[in-house]
Enzyme design. Sequence first.
Site, PDB file in Angstrom:
ATOM      1  N   THR A 558      28.994  35.541  73.950  1.00 26.66           N
ATOM      2  CA  THR A 558      30.358  35.174  74.174  1.00 26.66           C
ATOM      3  C   THR A 558      30.309  34.185  75.333  1.00 26.66           C
ATOM      4  O   THR A 558      29.072  34.122  75.996  1.00 26.66           O
ATOM      5  CB  THR A 558      31.394  36.039  74.364  1.00 26.66           C
ATOM      6  OG1 THR A 558      30.840  36.567  75.656  1.00 26.66           O
ATOM      7  CG2 THR A 558      31.265  37.322  73.397  1.00 26.66           C
ATOM      8  N   LYS A 582      26.970  32.596  81.054  1.00 25.57           N
ATOM      9  CA  LYS A 582      26.614  32.432  82.604  1.00 25.57           C
ATOM     10  C   LYS A 582      27.577  33.110  83.544  1.00 25.57           C
ATOM     11  O   LYS A 582      27.201  33.178  84.706  1.00 25.57           O
ATOM     12  CB  LYS A 582      26.708  30.626  83.033  1.00 25.57           C
ATOM     13  CG  LYS A 582      25.771  29.923  82.163  1.00 25.57           C
ATOM     14  CD  LYS A 582      25.847  28.467  82.421  1.00 25.57           C
ATOM     15  CE  LYS A 582      27.006  27.668  81.879  1.00 25.57           C
ATOM     16  NZ  LYS A 582      26.634  27.635  80.469  1.00 25.57           N
ATOM     17  N   GLU A 609      17.399  33.071  79.954  1.00 27.50           N
ATOM     18  CA  GLU A 609      16.966  31.687  79.828  1.00 27.50           C
ATOM     19  C   GLU A 609      17.916  30.442  79.334  1.00 27.50           C
ATOM     20  O   GLU A 609      18.012  29.634  79.745  1.00 27.50           O
ATOM     21  CB  GLU A 609      15.809  31.665  78.811  1.00 27.50           C
ATOM     22  CG  GLU A 609      15.006  30.445  78.730  1.00 27.50           C
ATOM     23  CD  GLU A 609      14.413  29.655  80.197  1.00 27.50           C
ATOM     24  OE1 GLU A 609      15.073  29.166  80.717  1.00 27.50           O
ATOM     25  OE2 GLU A 609      13.255  30.190  80.507  1.00 27.50           O
ATOM     26  N   LEU A 616      15.564  25.239  76.641  1.00 24.64           N
ATOM     27  CA  LEU A 616      14.403  24.462  77.376  1.00 24.64           C
ATOM     28  C   LEU A 616      13.944  25.693  78.447  1.00 24.64           C
ATOM     29  O   LEU A 616      14.646  26.375  78.746  1.00 24.64           O
ATOM     30  CB  LEU A 616      14.844  23.354  78.374  1.00 24.64           C
ATOM     31  CG  LEU A 616      15.259  22.071  77.499  1.00 24.64           C
ATOM     32  CD1 LEU A 616      15.705  20.885  78.599  1.00 24.64           C
ATOM     33  CD2 LEU A 616      14.311  21.433  76.852  1.00 24.64           C
ATOM     34  N   ASP A 681      30.664  23.677  85.314  1.00 24.85           N
ATOM     35  CA  ASP A 681      29.554  24.323  84.493  1.00 24.85           C
ATOM     36  C   ASP A 681      28.087  24.050  85.183  1.00 24.85           C
ATOM     37  O   ASP A 681      27.307  24.730  85.194  1.00 24.85           O
ATOM     38  CB  ASP A 681      29.841  23.590  83.095  1.00 24.85           C
ATOM     39  CG  ASP A 681      28.704  24.501  82.064  1.00 24.85           C
ATOM     40  OD1 ASP A 681      28.739  25.547  81.815  1.00 24.85           O
ATOM     41  OD2 ASP A 681      27.930  23.615  81.538  1.00 24.85           O
ATOM     42  N   LYS A 685      25.135  26.302  86.912  1.00 26.66           N
ATOM     43  CA  LYS A 685      23.890  26.246  86.619  1.00 26.66           C
ATOM     44  C   LYS A 685      22.801  26.196  87.859  1.00 26.66           C
ATOM     45  O   LYS A 685      21.997  26.776  87.789  1.00 26.66           O
ATOM     46  CB  LYS A 685      23.561  25.189  85.617  1.00 26.66           C
ATOM     47  CG  LYS A 685      24.125  25.567  84.128  1.00 26.66           C
ATOM     48  CD  LYS A 685      23.859  24.339  83.131  1.00 26.66           C
ATOM     49  CE  LYS A 685      24.886  24.613  82.001  1.00 26.66           C
ATOM     50  NZ  LYS A 685      24.539  23.463  80.966  1.00 26.66           N
ATOM     51  N   GLY A 800      23.896  22.109  72.442  1.00 24.52           N
ATOM     52  CA  GLY A 800      23.628  22.417  71.011  1.00 24.52           C
ATOM     53  C   GLY A 800      23.272  23.682  70.804  1.00 24.52           C
ATOM     54  O   GLY A 800      22.623  24.348  71.118  1.00 24.52           O
TER      55      GLY A 800
END
Length: 817
Positions: A558, A582, A609, A616, A681, A685, A800
């Site tokens: 989620t 995240k 990850e 990636l 976002d 990261k 994706g």
Amino acid sequence: MLRKVIKFGGSSVGSTEAIKKVTEIVASMRGEERPLAIVVSAFEKITDQLISAAKVAASGDVAYKDISQTIVDRHRLVADFFFNCERRTQILNALNSTLAELEGILYGIYLVREASLKTLDMVMSFGERCSAFLISEIFKDNAIQADYLDARILVRTDERFSKAKVDVDTTYENIRNYFESRQGLQVVTGFIGATLRGDTTTLGRGGSDYSASIFGAALGVEEIEIWTDVDGVMTADPRKVEKAFSIDQMTYEEAMELSHFGAKVIYPPTMQPALAAHIPLRIKNTFNAEFPGTLISEKNIVSQQVVKGVSAIDEISLLRIEGSGMVGVPGVSHRLFGALARKEVSVILITQASSEHSICIAVLPEFELIAREAIEAEFALEIQAGQIDEVVVEGNLSIVAAVGENMRHSPGIAGRLFQALGKNGVNIVAIAQGSSELNISAVVSKKDQAKALNVIHEAFFLSDKKRLNLFLVGPGKVGSKLLEQMAEQEGAMLSEQCLEIRLIGVADSNKMLFVPKGVAFANWKKDLNSSTEAMDITQFVKKMRAANLPRSVFVDCTADDNIAAAYKDILSASIAVVTPNKKANSRSWSEYKALKNAAIKSNTKFYYEANVGAGLPVISTLRDLLLSGDEVIKIEAVLSGTLSFIFNAFTGERGFTDVVKEARDKGYTEPDPRDDLSGMDVARKILILAREIGIALELSDVEVENLVPAECRNCSTVEEFFGELSQRESIFDDRLARAKQRGEKLCYIASLANGRATVLLRSIGPEHPFYSLAVGDNVISFLTKRYCERPLVVRGPGAGTDVTAAGVLADIIRLSD
Ligand code: ADP
Ligand code: ASP
Ligand code: MG
């Protein structure tokens, strides 16, 4: 010639079907193959019912009659099934008179409101008497020459009712004399005997095995066979450890040890007469007669396998005596065990701390009180003087034990066992190694027993095959893709990585579903839809904890803050967390640290990850760099596939609004594109990467260029936003024009250097490695001490569902290492 004594347990005579099987097995043994005696138990559960009838009667409750009626019915049903009219009448007459005697005794108990151990033994004897009688008659109808033999006329015991000791010499002689003059197969009542005075006794629950061994030893047969409902002695109780498998050969000592520690398949005293007479025991399965089963003998075939089996005693109590008065005082243990022995308390396990400051003993709960009183009486003076503390009693515990003859010579077994338990969050209350070094046992909380057994079993028998127990929330785009990938890879994971993933729990925002044996990956949607349980994360966590399965993994697909808030509890329960979400990692630094610490403390993993760059290998690369001692100087990255797409497509031919709309229509943006354009976002990261390096940043410390023009931020709908944006396109046109003038491109770049994180729209020239970035790709460049000439670059599709799910799956697979 192989003369045998064969025993069929309650489970082998539990139904008409089973009795038919037994009859077939015995009928197929011809001539010399035919055993001298068949020892039988009461029909399955009958002994329990007899005890309960007696206890209910003793409590003055007439309901005992219902129980005794069930017992009567079970036996009549067997007679009805196997015999035709004439024989049936004859058999039922005999049976009825025996059962009438039982009724009479139960009525007596009801009247006097008391059932002593002696009376209980009498009551229990009816189980074996009825079954042996009926089976001998069934044999006769199947061309097996057989006689019913009530063992009470031969098996002589002492007067310890309910757990009588056999007077071996007299009994053996009785048996030999009796069998000398008999031709036919004797169908013997297991479990029962009689005192010299003729009072009925029993040999302890499960004692028919022991009876068989006594008969076999007395008659000097070549093999004693114990037929039951499993393929012999197994590496663990198959009811508790699904992956248990049968052991083909073991020593008497191993069998004794395993059964002493709870392996019900064979009653511990059984080994003794067989061992003394050097007769091998074989455990076989009535329902899989072809299978060779387990041979128990003196031979110790040295194999690779150091541990033969694991077993558990369901419930024990631990008594702990502590105090300064214990240190260096000789004779304390001697007095302690003397006192316990006088009260006939059998001690299952003893541990003594190396400091000699305390001694722990484990006993069955029924001995708890007597043991405590015995110890307190023995050490009354020391307790009064304060040299020894009061006896501390702890209940609700189980013992799990690993048993094997070869353990004696193998160091490191204990370490492996405790490591396996520790890794899975099983707390060890006490540990002990038997003086024979044939076992290592651990006292654990009762609720952890099944998990402990499975974990130990896995550690010693299946170290090459692992099972992960998965709990997944949020089967949306990424989550359902992940389940789809797991369904596709199931076979390959099993054959190539010896990894089995079982989906035990799954929940969307409405419902949750738990299936202890696992939901088929192909059916989760249908099964979840038909679930009636409403989703509630607190309940979900509770259920995961209660399931208490080894190698549990919680997967959060989620983007929900509330779910992320539960990670700490989950990790603390030794359940690993894997997530592309995240939220948890971008809360405050102290919360982030708390999660990391919870994982370390409970020795479990927290993997994410897919937080950065989807599938990636970004975080793992960074981790590997740091672990190998490298130092990060600078990170530069394009971390938003959406913004990468937008600024690649924004070449000046079309307005900025059109490009954003296209990105939205293609499904590249969040439902509200402002969520992408705001840069938050990306900020999350880069924050996560910074924290991974150990930099204590807060989200508010990240300098973010919000690409949403100020006037558009408060628009209430997306359409309204697009309207406003189209009015302010000149901002973007200007930036683009300036870049183009210099022969450059626009690129939304996150960077981290000197402890500072920024996320900015920058203009970059052809010499910049990000200039040629493919549409929609992510790129992360690590400039480090080692990679200082040319940075280490990770590049590829960073968004994706497919690649994100693959990133999550990679984390899950990594957990099995
Ligand atoms: P019977 O009625 O034949 O005497 P029991 O119920 O007494 O049978 O014993 C057989 C049961 O013992 C099996 O069904 C199994 O659940 C249990 N058991 C416990 N530990 C083991 C083990 N290590 N191997 C095989 N069976 C075990
Ligand atoms: N019928 C007895 C019991 O249930 C003995 C046995 O099954 O071995 O304990
Ligand atoms: Mg048994």
